[in-house]
Design an enzyme around this catalytic site. Structure first.
Site, short mmCIF file in Angstrom:
data_model
loop_
_atom_site.label_atom_id
_atom_site.label_comp_id
_atom_site.label_asym_id
_atom_site.label_seq_id
_atom_site.Cartn_x
_atom_site.Cartn_y
_atom_site.Cartn_z
N ASP A 1 1.43 -10.72 48.85
CA ASP A 1 0.86 -11.20 50.29
C ASP A 1 0.08 -12.42 49.75
O ASP A 1 0.56 -13.09 48.96
CB ASP A 1 -0.03 -9.87 50.68
N HIS B 1 2.19 -15.34 50.00
CA HIS B 1 2.25 -15.76 51.12
C HIS B 1 1.22 -17.03 51.34
O HIS B 1 1.01 -17.30 52.49
CB HIS B 1 1.81 -14.66 52.08
#
Length: 397
Positions: free
Chosen positions: A223, A246
């Site tokens: 993430d 991310h």
């Protein structure tokens, strides 16, 4: 008499200096607590939770500066909270070993945190590794079974003067490190490792905190490498390597109608490798009192990044239950300077701002992003700003 004075004056000065040095050293005397002396077992099989809590209780209750020492070995630990209101002005936790979570993910999975520090001041964590064994929980979530949410590996809440140096976090069930409601936090030389497809394993999450520094860290996760939540003020990020992951994200914001803003954030000398995003600001498309202002993204390298520069005010992952309104988050005074490298998609710069609250004061300077060795594209919606010097792809501001 004058000759005697000349001989003794330097001697008196030496005595005075030695006295001052002794006085300083006594003020910083450190009492050491070895977890082995409290019953901890370094075999990775015997539960050492109680021993660690007893060591903390002893260090916390001491009037001296203290050190909790964790020798080499593997220490099995369940969820535990280290509470504040300590007498000790400074507690250093020196870890030469590895702290390991139970093999059964359900033991930790029902807890919010694995290792949490609450209301502490002057705590330092130096070295060591935290192995949360999160892969089995990720597999459970991937199979859409009835799975617990999972635990954050290391959490600091309502704490001040915190240092985290040289720590490694492996395979967290959820977030690796959370800084929540804290002030004066220094994170340096931290390594974070989790699979690129591990869900919700943000590397470092900061919210409702001020005066936080994150320096010289390596983050590989599934993430956001670093996520920046509401109420973050005076955050400095430098020399961070991110990927997989991310990217570095401000948000998501506008989760709530009343929300504190994000201001005075600097991100510099960062490298993104194969990440979903590079430098991102994201908010849900719904009303909110929140804002983002005074952000400096500087001197960053993108290597095959899907969205190198992105503001997304219609954030809605998986397009499920999207609010479909206009974001109330006001975004102003954002500078992108010295951003260079490669995009893995044609659109390297995307500003998708709120129709009701357009982004203002956006500045691009010395930006050079390409796609497959050719010109990339930029996309602008509801944004006001300027481009300076070389900007590639051509600015849509």
């Amino acid at each position: 008499m004058s000759k005697m004075m000349k001989l003794t004056t330097p001697f008196h000065r030496i005595i005075l200096v030695l006295f001052l040095m002794l006085d300083i050293n006594s003020a910083y005397a450190t009492t050491k607590y070895n977890v082995l002396n409290f019953g901890a077992k370094p075999n990775g099989k015997t539960d050492s939770t109680e021993a660690f809590l007893k060591a903390w209780e002893a260090a916390c209750g001491s009037a001296d500066s203290t050190m909790i020492y964790v020798p080499k070995g593997r220490y099995l630990l369940s969820s535990m909270a280290f509470k504040g209101d300590c007498k000790s002005p400074q507690i250093t936790i020196r870890i030469d070993g590895t702290l390991v979570a139970p093999v059964d993910y359900r033991v930790l999975g029902k807890s919010t945190n694995w290792l949490s520090f609450e209301g502490v001041t002057g705590v330092s964590i130096i070295g060591g590794a935290l192995d949360a064994k999160g892969a089995s929980l990720w597999a459970c979530k991937a199979s859409h079974s009835d799975c617990p949410s999972g635990a954050t590996t290391l959490s600091f809440t309502n704490s001040n003067n915190i240092r985290i140096h040289g720590l490694m976090s492996l395979n967290s069930q959820m977030f690796h490190i959370v800084i929540n409601g804290c002030e004066n936090v220094h994170v340096q030389g931290v390594k974070i490792i989790a699979s690129g497809n591990s869900p919700n394993t943000d590397g470092i999450h900061v919210q409702l905190s001020r005066n936080v520094e994150i320096i010289k860290c390596s983050i590989k996760t599934g993430d956001d490498c670093i996520s920046i939540g509401p109420g973050t003020k005076n955050l400095w990020i430098e020399q961070v390597n991110c990927g997989p992951g991310h990217g570095i994200s401000i948000g998501s914001l506008a989760k709530y109608l009343k929300e504190e803003g994000v201001q005075n954030v600097t991100v510099r000398k960062t490298t993104f490798s194969g990440t979903q995003n590079g430098l991102r600001i994201k908010s849900w498309a719904r009303p909110s009192s929140g804002f983002v202002q005074g952000v400096r993204f500087m001197d960053s390298v993108m290597r095959n990044v899907q969205n190198p520069i992105v503001i997304d005010q219609n954030y809605c992952p998986h397009n499920l239950n999207c609010p479909g309104l206009a974001s109330g988050i006001k975004i102003n005074d954002i500078i992108y300077e010295g951003i260079r490298g490669t995009s893995s998609t044609p659109v390297a710069i995307k500003f998708d701002c709120s129709a009701k609250n357009p982004c203002t004061g956006i500045r691009l300077q010395n930006v050079n992003l390409t796609y497959l060795n050719k010109a990339a594209q930029s996309s602008c919606s509801n944004v006001v700003g300027k481009a300076f010097d070389l900007v590639r792809p051509n600015s849509c501001l």
